[in-house]
Design an enzyme around this catalytic site. Structure first.
Site, PDB file in Angstrom:
ATOM      1  N   CYS A 154     -99.239  25.216  19.333  1.00 16.06           N
ATOM      2  CA  CYS A 154     -98.561  25.432  18.046  1.00 16.06           C
ATOM      3  C   CYS A 154     -98.645  26.919  17.733  1.00 16.06           C
ATOM      4  O   CYS A 154     -99.728  27.447  17.467  1.00 16.06           O
ATOM      5  CB  CYS A 154     -99.226  24.602  16.957  1.00 16.06           C
ATOM      6  SG  CYS A 154     -98.575  24.953  15.298  1.00 16.06           S
ATOM      7  N   CYS A 208     -91.289  27.627  13.168  1.00 17.22           N
ATOM      8  CA  CYS A 208     -92.013  27.121  14.338  1.00 17.22           C
ATOM      9  C   CYS A 208     -92.082  28.244  15.364  1.00 17.22           C
ATOM     10  O   CYS A 208     -91.043  28.669  15.897  1.00 17.22           O
ATOM     11  CB  CYS A 208     -91.301  25.904  14.917  1.00 17.22           C
ATOM     12  SG  CYS A 208     -92.058  25.310  16.439  1.00 17.22           S
TER      13      CYS A 208
END
Length: 260
Positions: free
Chosen positions: A206, A73
């Site tokens: 993101c 991530c």
């Protein structure tokens, strides 16, 4: 407070995470879901855990809000690096953090941290010729899988049902994240919306998705060097050259204790 767990919450351009430093609780799906719940828990897109790993500044595990564990991530990594940096009183200009499949270099860049996105693979691994709904499509794994669509009006898309059709599509055996990108008038600038696998909804930002989007724009239009990407959470940048770097804002939201 007895039977409680100390936590810190950070946000990377609106992509928010609960950080647990050397947690003693078992990270079960039920526990993760409960803590991430925005009505009955702390509320977050996911939980990051920090533990020791030899030769690095720590190991990060990523648990999405649905309780599942993710490989990587980008925003989470920047948030965790910022947490470590504050914990060590800004002792270093670079941190090495271990994720599930790789070790990342996170480098101080002015008042934030940039990541060298070294885990890039599987460019257009799958046949996308049967996806005709949008102008162009692109697939790449930037630590996690991403499908990117070029669209005329990203804001007009009903993202949750539209993205879900592709997130679970049989083309992708492990599922995929889905991003929609609309090119803007400014030089090498685009607007991006991302539906994240594991959150099962749109997120404000993101990092791996923005990296995938920048690489898609490089593939489609030859964009290189600094690419500006606007999201619900603000403006972020991806540098595409011999190496790929992702950067953006990180904010410490608050710290507290969670009742177990």
């Amino acid at each position: 407070m007895k039977n409680s767990l100390k936590f810190t919450k950070f946000s990377g351009n609106g992509n928010d995470f609960i950080i647990l430093d050397h947690p003693t609780v078992e990270m079960t799906p039920a526990f993760v879901k409960k803590m991430c719940d925005r009505h009955f828990g702390v509320g977050a897109d996911g939980i990051l855990t920090l533990t020791e790993f030899a030769g690095t500044d720590g190991e990060m595990r990523i648990f999405n809000a649905d309780g599942g564990e993710a490989e990587m991530c980008g925003n989470g990594l920047r948030c965790l690096a910022t947490y470590i940096d504050q914990k060590l009183n800004h002792a270093k200009n670079a941190y090495r953090i271990k994720t599930m499949n790789a070790t990342y270099e996170v480098i101080r860049q002015e008042n934030a941290f940039a990541i060298e996105m070294s885990e890039i693979k599987d460019k257009n691994l799958y046949d996308l010729s049967h996806f005709h709904e949008f102008d162009r499509s692109f697939f790449i794994n930037t630590g996690v899988p991403h499908l990117v669509f070029l669209v005329k009006d990203a804001k007009a898309i009903d993202i949750k049902p539209t993205a879900a059709r592709y997130r679970y599509h049989s083309t992708f055996p492990n599922g995929t994240n889905v991003s929609f990108v609309e090119i803007q008038k400014d030089y090498q600038t685009a607007y991006v919306r991302t539906y994240e696998r594991g959150v099962e909804d749109e997120t404000h930002s993101c990092g791996t998705g923005l990296t995938a989007t920048a690489l898609a724009l490089n593939y489609w239009n030859g964009w290189k060097e600094m690419i500006t990407l606007k999201t619900l959470g603000g403006t972020q940048r991806v540098l595409v050259g011999d190496k790929v770097f992702y950067s953006g804002e990180v904010k410490h939201c608050f710290s507290g204790e969670y009742s177990l």
